[in-house]
Design an enzyme around this catalytic site. Structure first.
Site, PDB file in Angstrom:
ATOM      1  N   ASP A 219      -2.759  12.391  18.702  1.00  0.00           N
ATOM      2  CA  ASP A 219      -2.755  12.134  17.340  1.00  0.00           C
ATOM      3  C   ASP A 219      -1.790  12.888  16.578  1.00  0.00           C
ATOM      4  O   ASP A 219      -1.511  14.281  16.839  1.00  0.00           O
ATOM      5  CB  ASP A 219      -4.208  12.432  16.354  1.00  0.00           C
ATOM      6  CG  ASP A 219      -5.360  11.613  16.748  1.00  0.00           C
ATOM      7  OD1 ASP A 219      -5.029  10.433  17.351  1.00  0.00           O
ATOM      8  OD2 ASP A 219      -6.608  12.013  16.711  1.00  0.00           O
TER       9      ASP A 219
ATOM     10  N   ASP B 110      -0.652  16.443  22.997  1.00  0.00           N
ATOM     11  CA  ASP B 110      -1.669  16.068  21.986  1.00  0.00           C
ATOM     12  C   ASP B 110      -1.462  14.513  21.642  1.00  0.00           C
ATOM     13  O   ASP B 110      -0.205  13.868  22.012  1.00  0.00           O
ATOM     14  CB  ASP B 110      -1.881  16.905  20.860  1.00  0.00           C
ATOM     15  CG  ASP B 110      -2.851  16.377  19.906  1.00  0.00           C
ATOM     16  OD1 ASP B 110      -3.889  16.234  20.092  1.00  0.00           O
ATOM     17  OD2 ASP B 110      -2.303  16.140  18.614  1.00  0.00           O
TER      18      ASP B 110
END
EC number: 3.1.3.18
Length: 312
Positions: free
Chosen positions: A37, A35
Site C-alpha cells: 500500500d 511494502d
C-alpha cells in the site's frame, strides 16, 4: 563574534536519490522488499510505472519480496489482487501480516487443544487454516451485539489461548469485550497484533484509520501490550530472511512509512529507501522533529526504472 543567522543553514538529514545513488543501490542490493500500500498500489489502483520497474529489476536478477501489514487478505488473497492489477508476482514472494501471525503461533508451538480468537477478517482465518490452528470469532462475529440487561455477563470460550487483532472493518463492542475477557481471564492467553499502523489506504481518495485503532481499544481495556508480528517487528524480518534464505546486508526495504517500513529496515540492518507515493510527505520526512531517516528517498518506485534499464 556575531554570526549572520541568514548564512547558517542546516542540511536535511537525508537527500533525495540521484541517478548515481540509484545505480549504486542497484549495484549492492540483491533483494528488494517492497511494502504494498502506497508503494505498489493505492487502494485498487497500481501506481504509475510499477509494472515496468518490477520487470526491469527482475531482468537484473533481483529477488523481490512483497510485504504488507494489511491482514485482511491471506497470501492467496493478495496473489489474486496482484493478478487483478496486472502484476506478475508469485505466491511465494508475498508476505502478509496475516501469515506472520500464523507463523508466530507456529513458532511458539501453540497448543493444538487451544483456539485463537480473531478480531480481524478472512485473511487471518485462511492462514490459520493452513497451519491447522483452530479459531473462532472473525467475520462470524461481525453482526453480533450485546444486550446490556441487568445482571448479564458475556460468556467466552475458556479454550481460547490467543487473541489475534488485525484490521477489522466490522469491529464492534462484542468483539472488544470478548477479546478483553479472553486476554484478562484465560490463563496464559497471548495478545498478538498483526501491526500497529495508525492509518491505511483503503481507497485512493484518502487515508483511513488503521489497525492501531483496533489494537488500541483492546490495549485500553486489558492494560496489556501486544506481541506485534508485522512491521517493524523483528519477527517478520527474521522469518522472511529464513524463509527466503536472504542476507540482510544485501536487502533494501522500500516503503512509504517512516515508523513501520523504514524503521523495519533500519532495525534489521537493511538499506532503506522511502517513496513519497503513500503516507509520508517530503515535509514530514525533512522536518526537524523527524528522527527516522532512510538512506535515500524518491517520489515513487518508478524512479528506479531508468537506472535499472541502464544497468541491464
Amino acid at each position: 563574534m556575531v554570526v549572520n543567522a541568514t548564512s547558517v543553514t542546516t542540511a536535511p538529514p537525508v537527500k533525495k536519490a540521484t541517478e548515481d545513488t540509484k545505480r549504486a543501490l542497484l549495484g549492492k542490493v540483491d533483494c528488494f522488499i517492497f511494502d504494498c500500500d502506497g508503494v505498489i498500489w493505492r487502494g485498487d489502483s497500481v501506481i504509475d510505472g510499477v509494472p515496468e520497474t518490477l520487470d526491469a529489476l527482475r531482468k537484473l536478477g533481483k529477488k523481490l519480496v512483497f510485504v504488507t501489514n494489511n491482514s485482511t487478505k491471506s497470501r492467496k488473497g493478495y496473489l489474486g489482487k496482484f493478478t487483478s492489477l496486472g502484476l506478475d508476482v508469485n505466491a511465494e514472494e508475498i508476505y502478509s501480516s496475516s501469515y506472520a501471525a500464523a507463523a508466530y503461533l507456529e513458532s511458539i508451538n501453540f497448543p493444538q487443544d487451544k483456539k485463537v480468537y480473531i478480531v480481524g477478517e478472512v485473511g487471518i482465518q485462511e492462514e490459520l487454516d493452513l497451519k491447522g490452528i483452530r479459531y473462532c470469532g472473525g467475520p462470524d462475529d461481525a453482526d453480533k451485539k450485546i444486550d446490556l440487561k441487568p445482571g448479564y455477563a458475556l460468556p467466552h470460550d475458556e479454550d481460547v489461548g490467543a487473541v489475534v487483532v488485525g484490521f477489522d472493518r466490522h469491529l464492534n463492542y462484542y468483539k472488544i469485550q470478548y477479546a478483553t475477557l479472553c486476554i484478562s481471564e484465560n490463563p496464559g492467553c497471548h495478545f498478538i497484533a498483526t501491526n500497529l499502523d495508525a492509518r491505511t489506504h483503503l481507497t485512493d481518495a484518502q487515508e483511513w484509520a488503521g489497525n492501531g485503532a483496533m489494537v488500541g481499544a483492546i490495549k485500553g481495556s486489558t492494560k496489556r501490550e501486544p506481541t506485534v508480528v508485522g512491521k517493524p517487528a523483528e519477527f517478520m524480518l527474521a522469518n522472511i530472511a529464513t524463509t527466503f534464505g536472504l542476507k540482510r546486508s544485501q536487502i533494501c526495504m522500500v516503503g512509504d512509512r517512516l515508523d513501520t517500513d523504514i524503521l523495519f529496515g533500519q532495525q534489521g540492518g537493511l538499506s532503506t529507501m522511502l517513496v513519497l507515493s503513500g503516507v509520508t510527505t517530503e515535509q514530514a520526512l525533512l522536518s526537524p522533529e523527524n528522527t527516522i531517516h532512510p538512506d535515500c528517498y524518491t517520489d515513487q518506485l518508478s524512479d528506479l526504472l531508468e537506472a535499472a534499464q541502464s544497468a541491464a
